[in-house]
Design a protein around this motif. Structure first.
Motif, PDB file in Angstrom:
ATOM      1  N   UNK A  51      -6.812  -9.896  -2.725  1.00 58.37           N
ATOM      2  CA  UNK A  51      -7.074  -9.707  -4.035  1.00 58.37           C
ATOM      3  C   UNK A  51      -8.656  -9.588  -4.218  1.00 58.37           C
ATOM      4  N   UNK A  52      -9.384 -10.351  -3.335  1.00 61.79           N
ATOM      5  CA  UNK A  52     -10.765 -10.038  -3.580  1.00 61.79           C
ATOM      6  C   UNK A  52     -11.358  -8.819  -3.110  1.00 61.79           C
ATOM      7  N   UNK A  53     -10.772  -8.550  -1.826  1.00 61.51           N
ATOM      8  CA  UNK A  53     -11.258  -7.004  -1.217  1.00 61.51           C
ATOM      9  C   UNK A  53     -10.869  -5.868  -1.809  1.00 61.51           C
ATOM     10  N   UNK A  54      -9.810  -6.084  -2.658  1.00 59.60           N
ATOM     11  CA  UNK A  54      -9.180  -5.003  -3.689  1.00 59.60           C
ATOM     12  C   UNK A  54     -10.222  -4.423  -4.722  1.00 59.60           C
ATOM     13  N   UNK A  55     -11.138  -5.548  -5.189  1.00 56.33           N
ATOM     14  CA  UNK A  55     -11.953  -5.350  -6.172  1.00 56.33           C
ATOM     15  C   UNK A  55     -13.318  -5.095  -5.364  1.00 56.33           C
ATOM     16  N   UNK A  56     -13.564  -5.053  -4.075  1.00 50.99           N
ATOM     17  CA  UNK A  56     -14.977  -4.889  -3.632  1.00 50.99           C
ATOM     18  C   UNK A  56     -14.982  -3.351  -3.415  1.00 50.99           C
ATOM     19  N   UNK A  60     -14.390  -4.733   1.427  1.00 51.91           N
ATOM     20  CA  UNK A  60     -14.675  -5.964   2.512  1.00 51.91           C
ATOM     21  C   UNK A  60     -14.997  -7.133   1.719  1.00 51.91           C
ATOM     22  N   UNK A  61     -14.639  -8.334   2.380  1.00 51.72           N
ATOM     23  CA  UNK A  61     -15.265  -9.469   1.737  1.00 51.72           C
ATOM     24  C   UNK A  61     -16.091 -10.290   2.558  1.00 51.72           C
ATOM     25  N   UNK A  62     -17.155 -10.715   2.169  1.00 53.84           N
ATOM     26  CA  UNK A  62     -18.013 -11.466   2.827  1.00 53.84           C
ATOM     27  C   UNK A  62     -18.027 -12.707   2.299  1.00 53.84           C
ATOM     28  N   UNK A  63     -18.998 -13.619   2.811  1.00 53.05           N
ATOM     29  CA  UNK A  63     -19.251 -14.935   2.242  1.00 53.05           C
ATOM     30  C   UNK A  63     -19.869 -14.937   0.973  1.00 53.05           C
ATOM     31  N   UNK A  64     -19.051 -15.625   0.171  1.00 56.14           N
ATOM     32  CA  UNK A  64     -19.754 -15.708  -1.247  1.00 56.14           C
ATOM     33  C   UNK A  64     -19.083 -14.788  -2.044  1.00 56.14           C
ATOM     34  N   UNK A  65     -18.349 -13.664  -1.613  1.00 61.57           N
ATOM     35  CA  UNK A  65     -17.615 -12.857  -2.717  1.00 61.57           C
ATOM     36  C   UNK A  65     -16.881 -13.408  -3.404  1.00 61.57           C
ATOM     37  N   UNK A  66     -16.756 -12.694  -4.803  1.00 56.06           N
ATOM     38  CA  UNK A  66     -15.785 -13.251  -5.769  1.00 56.06           C
ATOM     39  C   UNK A  66     -14.908 -12.467  -6.478  1.00 56.06           C
ATOM     40  N   UNK A  67     -14.127 -12.811  -7.198  1.00 55.76           N
ATOM     41  CA  UNK A  67     -13.335 -11.993  -8.135  1.00 55.76           C
ATOM     42  C   UNK A  67     -13.082 -12.638  -9.447  1.00 55.76           C
ATOM     43  N   UNK A 125     -11.895 -16.186  -8.231  1.00 54.29           N
ATOM     44  CA  UNK A 125     -11.389 -16.171  -6.834  1.00 54.29           C
ATOM     45  C   UNK A 125     -12.562 -16.055  -5.868  1.00 54.29           C
ATOM     46  N   UNK A 126     -12.586 -17.037  -5.019  1.00 53.72           N
ATOM     47  CA  UNK A 126     -13.953 -17.023  -4.160  1.00 53.72           C
ATOM     48  C   UNK A 126     -13.970 -17.084  -2.770  1.00 53.72           C
ATOM     49  N   UNK A 127     -14.666 -16.332  -1.908  1.00 51.92           N
ATOM     50  CA  UNK A 127     -14.883 -16.929  -0.466  1.00 51.92           C
ATOM     51  C   UNK A 127     -15.890 -17.785  -0.396  1.00 51.92           C
ATOM     52  N   UNK A 128     -15.545 -18.797   0.546  1.00 48.07           N
ATOM     53  CA  UNK A 128     -16.390 -19.719   0.785  1.00 48.07           C
ATOM     54  C   UNK A 128     -17.715 -19.063   1.146  1.00 48.07           C
ATOM     55  N   UNK A 129     -19.033 -19.819   0.791  1.00 44.85           N
ATOM     56  CA  UNK A 129     -20.078 -19.160   0.942  1.00 44.85           C
ATOM     57  C   UNK A 129     -20.566 -19.394   2.471  1.00 44.85           C
ATOM     58  N   UNK A 130     -19.905 -20.399   3.225  1.00 50.45           N
ATOM     59  CA  UNK A 130     -20.418 -20.502   4.558  1.00 50.45           C
ATOM     60  C   UNK A 130     -19.710 -19.446   5.594  1.00 50.45           C
ATOM     61  N   UNK A 132     -16.647 -19.267   6.476  1.00 47.08           N
ATOM     62  CA  UNK A 132     -15.548 -19.913   7.669  1.00 47.08           C
ATOM     63  C   UNK A 132     -14.304 -19.121   7.185  1.00 47.08           C
ATOM     64  N   UNK A 133     -14.199 -18.405   6.121  1.00 53.34           N
ATOM     65  CA  UNK A 133     -12.907 -17.540   5.788  1.00 53.34           C
ATOM     66  C   UNK A 133     -12.020 -18.385   4.814  1.00 53.34           C
ATOM     67  N   UNK A 134     -12.479 -19.684   4.428  1.00 50.92           N
ATOM     68  CA  UNK A 134     -11.877 -20.520   3.482  1.00 50.92           C
ATOM     69  C   UNK A 134     -12.188 -19.801   2.034  1.00 50.92           C
ATOM     70  N   UNK A 135     -11.174 -20.085   1.103  1.00 54.09           N
ATOM     71  CA  UNK A 135     -11.337 -19.611  -0.281  1.00 54.09           C
ATOM     72  C   UNK A 135     -11.041 -20.681  -1.016  1.00 54.09           C
ATOM     73  N   UNK A 136     -11.513 -20.290  -2.277  1.00 46.62           N
ATOM     74  CA  UNK A 136     -11.399 -21.426  -3.566  1.00 46.62           C
ATOM     75  C   UNK A 136     -11.034 -20.482  -4.653  1.00 46.62           C
ATOM     76  N   UNK A 137     -10.228 -21.197  -5.732  1.00 44.31           N
ATOM     77  CA  UNK A 137     -10.057 -20.846  -6.869  1.00 44.31           C
ATOM     78  C   UNK A 137     -10.294 -21.625  -7.941  1.00 44.31           C
ATOM     79  N   UNK A 138     -11.249 -21.209  -8.873  1.00 43.49           N
ATOM     80  CA  UNK A 138     -11.363 -22.176  -9.966  1.00 43.49           C
ATOM     81  C   UNK A 138     -10.683 -21.620 -11.374  1.00 43.49           C
TER      82      UNK A 138
END
Length: 288
Positions: A51-56, A60-67, A125-130, A132-138
């Protein structure tokens, strides 16, 4: 290792996109909310990454990318006596509310079910800034008393128009008896209907909008302030849909003032108008 609270819905579950539009509604008072972290995103990290990549731009999704966007909250069946609330983003399940958040919103969400609505809330929707491939949703979750208007929603078919600017209005004569229990510390927040009205003048008739509460007119929006809303209200009326706007009531039962959240040209965007246009026109039932 993933946490033990595995989701109750399959990772491949996709919600019908028709759950959007008239089947969702934002919090009635979007200004009263708290930001929370969504649970269960570990299991949905591939979906969230897509979902994040579709917006980039580069896909591609890199560390810290968000939607940023809007998520829907839908009640699941109770599991082991606990409330479960699924979070949906663009038709994809991306996680569940934490148990305490689900329990807090359950009464309001259950009431919205009676109106065939999901609650729509802002989501990030956020890719973890580290990296690591982890994601977070606020999510911006409304406080329980901010989900619904104080007078509830009507039982007929309705649409709550998005606001644009506050518009103070005088109360119609005798209307003070129709609004009661105004809190001392803050305004009473109500959902009111707006309906076409015709003002007969000496040499002309002018169209405006009447503001109604429980079927009674409590104020009138002047013609020069109705021009933005009037075509949309008439279009909805033609399709058998009641038009609602947010209304704040200030003062005491002896001296009340009201303020509606009037839509603007910007808030009545093309996507909303298109969804209304494609509704089937209303037809009266006839005896066979």
């Amino acid at each position: 290792m993933p946490p033990n609270n595995a989701p109750t819905l399959s990772i491949n579950d996709v919600i019908d996109p028709r759950s959007y539009g008239f089947d969702s509604t934002p919090p009635f008072d979007p200004n009263r909310h708290t930001t929370v972290l969504l649970d269960g995103t570990w299991y949905r990290r591939d979906i969230i990454s897509e979902l994040i990549a579709a917006h980039e731009t580069a896909g591609e999704v890199n560390a810290g990318a968000r939607r940023e966007g809007t998520a829907l909250l839908a009640l699941e069946r109770t599991q082991a006596g606990k409330t479960a609330v699924t979070c949906i983003f663009e038709g994809r399940i991306i996680g569940q509310l934490a148990e305490q958040d689900a329990a807090r919103l359950e009464p309001s969400l259950r009431e919205l079910v009676e109106h065939r609505r999901h609650l729509a809330v802002p989501a990030s929707l956020r890719m973890n800034h580290t990296g690591s491939g982890a994601v977070e949703v606020y999510l911006q979750l409304p406080t329980p008393d901010a989900v619904m208007p104080a007078n509830g929603y009507p039982r007929d078919t309705w649409l709550l128009l998005p606001g644009g600017a506050p518009l103070a209005l005088p109360l119609a004569p005798g209307a003070t008896v129709k609004v009661a229990n105004v809190p001392d510390s803050e305004p009473l927040r109500l959902a009111v209907a707006v309906v076409p009205s015709v003002e007969i003048r000496a040499r002309s008739a002018v169209e405006s909008l009447a503001v109604q509460l429980d079927g009674e007119t409590i104020s009138v929006i002047p013609a020069n302030k109705s021009s933005v809303m009037l075509p949309v209200v008439k279009l909805l009326e033609d399709r058998g849909v009641s038009t609602l706007v947010r209304c704040s009531v200030f003062g005491t039962a002896q001296k009340l003032t009201i303020e509606i959240d009037a839509p603007s040209y910007e808030s009545l965007n093309g996507e909303l108008i298109e969804s209304i246009i494609y509704l089937a026109p209303h037809t009266e039932a006839t005896d066979q």
